[in-house]
Motif scaffolding. Structure first.
Motif, PDB file in Angstrom:
ATOM      1  N   ASP A  23       0.854  -1.198   0.000  1.00 19.72           N
ATOM      2  CA  ASP A  23       0.000   0.000   0.000  1.00 19.72           C
ATOM      3  C   ASP A  23       0.883   1.238   0.000  1.00 19.72           C
ATOM      4  O   ASP A  23       2.006   1.209   0.512  1.00 19.72           O
ATOM      5  N   LEU A  24       0.348   2.313  -0.579  1.00 16.54           N
ATOM      6  CA  LEU A  24       1.044   3.591  -0.529  1.00 16.54           C
ATOM      7  C   LEU A  24       0.054   4.706  -0.820  1.00 16.54           C
ATOM      8  O   LEU A  24      -0.846   4.540  -1.636  1.00 16.54           O
ATOM      9  N   SER A  25       0.213   5.803  -0.136  1.00 20.47           N
ATOM     10  CA  SER A  25      -0.558   7.017  -0.425  1.00 20.47           C
ATOM     11  C   SER A  25       0.264   8.199   0.057  1.00 20.47           C
ATOM     12  O   SER A  25       1.168   8.062   0.895  1.00 20.47           O
ATOM     13  N   ARG A  26      -0.079   9.383  -0.442  1.00 21.51           N
ATOM     14  CA  ARG A  26       0.626  10.588  -0.026  1.00 21.51           C
ATOM     15  C   ARG A  26       0.397  10.862   1.454  1.00 21.51           C
ATOM     16  O   ARG A  26       1.318  11.287   2.169  1.00 21.51           O
ATOM     17  N   ALA A  27      -0.812  10.580   1.926  1.00 21.87           N
ATOM     18  CA  ALA A  27      -1.103  10.792   3.349  1.00 21.87           C
ATOM     19  C   ALA A  27      -0.261   9.871   4.221  1.00 21.87           C
ATOM     20  O   ALA A  27       0.198  10.272   5.300  1.00 21.87           O
ATOM     21  N   ARG A  28      -0.050   8.646   3.776  1.00 18.68           N
ATOM     22  CA  ARG A  28       0.769   7.709   4.554  1.00 18.68           C
ATOM     23  C   ARG A  28       2.200   8.217   4.672  1.00 18.68           C
ATOM     24  O   ARG A  28       2.863   8.032   5.702  1.00 18.68           O
ATOM     25  N   ILE A  29       2.687   8.852   3.612  1.00 21.70           N
ATOM     26  CA  ILE A  29       4.051   9.395   3.633  1.00 21.70           C
ATOM     27  C   ILE A  29       4.122  10.657   4.495  1.00 21.70           C
ATOM     28  O   ILE A  29       4.951  10.768   5.407  1.00 21.70           O
ATOM     29  N   SER A  30       3.218  11.616   4.227  1.00 22.14           N
ATOM     30  CA  SER A  30       3.309  12.930   4.875  1.00 22.14           C
ATOM     31  C   SER A  30       2.978  12.868   6.362  1.00 22.14           C
ATOM     32  O   SER A  30       3.498  13.670   7.150  1.00 22.14           O
ATOM     33  N   SER A  31       2.144  11.925   6.769  1.00 21.03           N
ATOM     34  CA  SER A  31       1.773  11.820   8.184  1.00 21.03           C
ATOM     35  C   SER A  31       2.854  11.177   9.034  1.00 21.03           C
ATOM     36  O   SER A  31       2.795  11.204  10.269  1.00 21.03           O
ATOM     37  N   GLY A  32       3.835  10.577   8.391  1.00 22.22           N
ATOM     38  CA  GLY A  32       4.865   9.857   9.127  1.00 22.22           C
ATOM     39  C   GLY A  32       4.511   8.407   9.380  1.00 22.22           C
ATOM     40  O   GLY A  32       5.305   7.658   9.969  1.00 22.22           O
ATOM     41  N   ASN A  33       3.329   7.975   8.910  1.00 16.89           N
ATOM     42  CA  ASN A  33       2.903   6.592   9.150  1.00 16.89           C
ATOM     43  C   ASN A  33       3.856   5.581   8.518  1.00 16.89           C
ATOM     44  O   ASN A  33       4.177   4.551   9.129  1.00 16.89           O
ATOM     45  N   LEU A  34       4.320   5.867   7.311  1.00 12.56           N
ATOM     46  CA  LEU A  34       5.238   4.934   6.656  1.00 12.56           C
ATOM     47  C   LEU A  34       6.518   4.790   7.466  1.00 12.56           C
ATOM     48  O   LEU A  34       7.009   3.672   7.681  1.00 12.56           O
ATOM     49  N   GLY A  35       7.035   5.900   7.943  1.00 11.69           N
ATOM     50  CA  GLY A  35       8.229   5.839   8.780  1.00 11.69           C
ATOM     51  C   GLY A  35       8.009   5.047  10.054  1.00 11.69           C
ATOM     52  O   GLY A  35       8.889   4.297  10.505  1.00 11.69           O
ATOM     53  N   GLU A  36       6.824   5.186  10.636  1.00 10.03           N
ATOM     54  CA  GLU A  36       6.499   4.425  11.848  1.00 10.03           C
ATOM     55  C   GLU A  36       6.465   2.925  11.576  1.00 10.03           C
ATOM     56  O   GLU A  36       6.919   2.118  12.401  1.00 10.03           O
ATOM     57  N   LEU A  37       5.931   2.547  10.419  1.00  9.94           N
ATOM     58  CA  LEU A  37       5.887   1.125  10.078  1.00  9.94           C
ATOM     59  C   LEU A  37       7.297   0.558   9.923  1.00  9.94           C
ATOM     60  O   LEU A  37       7.553  -0.596  10.290  1.00  9.94           O
ATOM     61  N   LEU A  38       8.201   1.356   9.403  1.00  5.91           N
ATOM     62  CA  LEU A  38       9.597   0.908   9.292  1.00  5.91           C
ATOM     63  C   LEU A  38      10.219   0.746  10.673  1.00  5.91           C
ATOM     64  O   LEU A  38      10.922  -0.230  10.942  1.00  5.91           O
ATOM     65  N   ASP A  39       9.948   1.700  11.539  1.00  7.39           N
ATOM     66  CA  ASP A  39      10.578   1.713  12.856  1.00  7.39           C
ATOM     67  C   ASP A  39       9.985   0.682  13.813  1.00  7.39           C
ATOM     68  O   ASP A  39      10.703   0.113  14.646  1.00  7.39           O
ATOM     69  N   GLN A  40       8.684   0.446  13.710  1.00  4.41           N
ATOM     70  CA  GLN A  40       7.993  -0.337  14.739  1.00  4.41           C
ATOM     71  C   GLN A  40       7.462  -1.682  14.268  1.00  4.41           C
ATOM     72  O   GLN A  40       7.258  -2.576  15.083  1.00  4.41           O
ATOM     73  N   GLN A  41       7.190  -1.839  12.970  1.00  2.00           N
ATOM     74  CA  GLN A  41       6.596  -3.083  12.485  1.00  2.00           C
ATOM     75  C   GLN A  41       7.511  -3.864  11.537  1.00  2.00           C
ATOM     76  O   GLN A  41       7.035  -4.749  10.830  1.00  2.00           O
ATOM     77  N   HIS A  42       8.776  -3.539  11.530  1.00  2.94           N
ATOM     78  CA  HIS A  42       9.773  -4.314  10.762  1.00  2.94           C
ATOM     79  C   HIS A  42       9.520  -4.287   9.255  1.00  2.94           C
ATOM     80  O   HIS A  42       9.988  -5.159   8.529  1.00  2.94           O
ATOM     81  N   VAL A  43       8.792  -3.296   8.762  1.00  5.63           N
ATOM     82  CA  VAL A  43       8.559  -3.156   7.328  1.00  5.63           C
ATOM     83  C   VAL A  43       9.837  -2.670   6.655  1.00  5.63           C
ATOM     84  O   VAL A  43      10.470  -1.725   7.124  1.00  5.63           O
ATOM     85  N   VAL A  44      10.208  -3.324   5.544  1.00  5.21           N
ATOM     86  CA  VAL A  44      11.455  -2.955   4.858  1.00  5.21           C
ATOM     87  C   VAL A  44      11.252  -2.728   3.360  1.00  5.21           C
ATOM     88  O   VAL A  44      12.217  -2.651   2.601  1.00  5.21           O
ATOM     89  N   GLY A  45       9.995  -2.596   2.917  1.00  2.00           N
ATOM     90  CA  GLY A  45       9.742  -2.344   1.510  1.00  2.00           C
ATOM     91  C   GLY A  45       8.288  -1.989   1.275  1.00  2.00           C
ATOM     92  O   GLY A  45       7.448  -2.156   2.165  1.00  2.00           O
ATOM     93  N   VAL A  46       7.999  -1.500   0.081  1.00  2.00           N
ATOM     94  CA  VAL A  46       6.637  -1.087  -0.282  1.00  2.00           C
ATOM     95  C   VAL A  46       6.349  -1.537  -1.710  1.00  2.00           C
ATOM     96  O   VAL A  46       7.206  -1.399  -2.592  1.00  2.00           O
ATOM     97  N   THR A  47       5.145  -2.057  -1.923  1.00  2.00           N
ATOM     98  CA  THR A  47       4.690  -2.338  -3.285  1.00  2.00           C
ATOM     99  C   THR A  47       3.444  -1.513  -3.586  1.00  2.00           C
ATOM    100  O   THR A  47       2.651  -1.205  -2.698  1.00  2.00           O
ATOM    101  N   THR A  48       3.297  -1.170  -4.857  1.00  2.00           N
ATOM    102  CA  THR A  48       2.118  -0.444  -5.323  1.00  2.00           C
ATOM    103  C   THR A  48       1.567  -1.158  -6.547  1.00  2.00           C
ATOM    104  O   THR A  48       2.237  -1.994  -7.155  1.00  2.00           O
ATOM    105  N   ASN A  49       0.355  -0.807  -6.917  1.00  2.00           N
ATOM    106  CA  ASN A  49      -0.235  -1.281  -8.164  1.00  2.00           C
ATOM    107  C   ASN A  49      -1.312  -0.277  -8.573  1.00  2.00           C
ATOM    108  O   ASN A  49      -1.626   0.654  -7.810  1.00  2.00           O
TER     109      ASN A  49
END
Length: 372
Positions: free
Chosen positions: A19-45
């Motif tokens: 998943d990806l959206s501008r809100a996810r990036i600008s809100s810091g949510n994506l960064g939180e997922l990297l820091d707290q949920q061990h996420v190391v990549g993103v896919t889109t379609n």
């Protein structure tokens, strides 16, 4: 709360967000997922972008600028989607650096309307790589017949590729062959193979959805007993095929030249049938050197109650083959199902892309109203 995501990572599974959206990036949510949920990549379609762009006001300023310039809707969509991928790639850059290029990547797909046109797909892949202009990008190319030579040519040019929409074991073997051929051509051109990466996205849940529908129509005890087994069996046999390839002489020669393995990626891992555990396509597909790209709901479910029991793929191949063979015995054609799923997959992405174009066009027209 379990630490299942950490355990999953320790077992060698790279956790990516589907998943990806501008809100996810600008809100810091994506960064939180990297820091707290061990996420190391993103896919889109195309479906993900359609939902993102039509689902809020985060794109209004850029849309207004694009409308003022009078750009085509195709250009507008490309400017919007590549901007999101570029920004997400910047968020993920530390992961990319820390893993030596293995992870920290964001995938963006070629126009799905080009799925059956080889040269156009290659041209689109080159354009997307240029537009995003980040080393931690994957260009997604569907594994259609026309997509296979496009994969080879794109890899041969040194562009890293996420091969998408893989359903069949035979097609997966063709994908691995296309990747190796591309690497051999890249080497012949003098490119450094260490800089080229790839994943092969093997779709999971859609296999169960289609086969279970056919099993339910049969309604026999033999058919009912096979529900919910085909998708996991198919993916496990894909991993077996991967193991066979990386143990071969051809791959060993590429590996000595610095080539990176094309990791199997489990896609479409959100469970569609509520009768099944919502972490089914995560906990049953654990093996080193794999990627699991999850919708956020699946990520959260795994974090909350996923039971990671170690490697759940190796040692299962005999049973997996028996499960697929049993489908033929009740009259379900594996070959027919996987071809149908590939065709439908392309059609669904085309429909989502067309919907994205239509909704973006409407926004451009709205925002262009009253401007000089």
């Amino acid at each position: 709360m379990t630490d299942a995501l950490k355990r999953l990572s320790q077992e060698g599974v790279a956790i990516w967000l589907d998943d990806l959206s501008r809100a996810r990036i600008s809100s810091g949510n994506l960064g939180e997922l990297l820091d707290q949920q061990h996420v190391v990549g993103v896919t889109t379609n195309p479906t993900i972008f359609q939902k993102a762009i039509s689902g809020g006001t985060g794109y209004d300023e850029q849309l207004a600028d694009l409308a003022a310039r009078g750009v085509t809707v195709e250009e507008a969509v490309r400017m919007i989607t590549t901007a999101d991928v570029r920004d997400a790639a910047d968020v993920l850059r530390p992961v990319y650096e820390a893993t030596g290029g293995l992870d920290g990547r964001v995938s963006i797909e070629v126009d799905p309307r080009l799925a059956h046109r080889t040269a156009a797909t290659v041209a689109e892949a080159k354009q997307l790589a240029w537009l995003v202009d980040r080393p931690n990008t994957f260009i997604k190319i569907p594994a259609t017949k026309a997509g296979l030579p496009a994969i080879t040519e794109t890899i041969a040019r040194g562009i890293s590729v996420n091969v998408t929409l893989i359903f069949s074991l035979d097609r997966y073997r063709e994908v691995m062959d296309a990747y190796q051929t591309g690497l051999e051509q890249a080497k012949a051109r003098g490119l450094d193979l260490k800089d080229i990466y790839s994943v092969a996205s093997f779709f999971v849940s859609r296999v169960d959805t289609e086969i279970d529908k056919r099993l339910d129509a049969l309604g026999t005890p033999e058919a009912t007993a096979l529900r919910g087994k085909a998708a996991v069996a198919n993916a496990r046999l894909a991993y077996q095929a991967y193991e066979e390839v990386i143990a071969g002489e051809r791959w060993e020669a590429l590996s000595r030249a610095g080539a990176n393995p094309q990791r199997p990626l489990w896609a479409s891992t959100g469970v569609k049938d509520p009768a099944y555990p919502d972490t089914l396509y995560v906990t049953e597909l654990v093996a080193p050197g794999t990627v699991n790209t999850m919708p956020e709901a699946t990520l959260r479910a795994t974090e909350d109650h996923g039971e990671v029991r170690g490697n759940t793929i190796q040692g299962t191949y005999e049973q997996a083959r028996a499960d697929l063979d049993a489908l033929d015995k009740v009259g379900i054609s594996y070959d027919e199902v996987v071809q149908l799923l590939e065709d439908e997959g392309v059609e669904k992405f085309e429909a989502a892309w067309n919907g994205l174009l239509e909704s973006t066009q409407a926004e451009l027209e709205r925002l262009a109203g009253g401007k000089d």
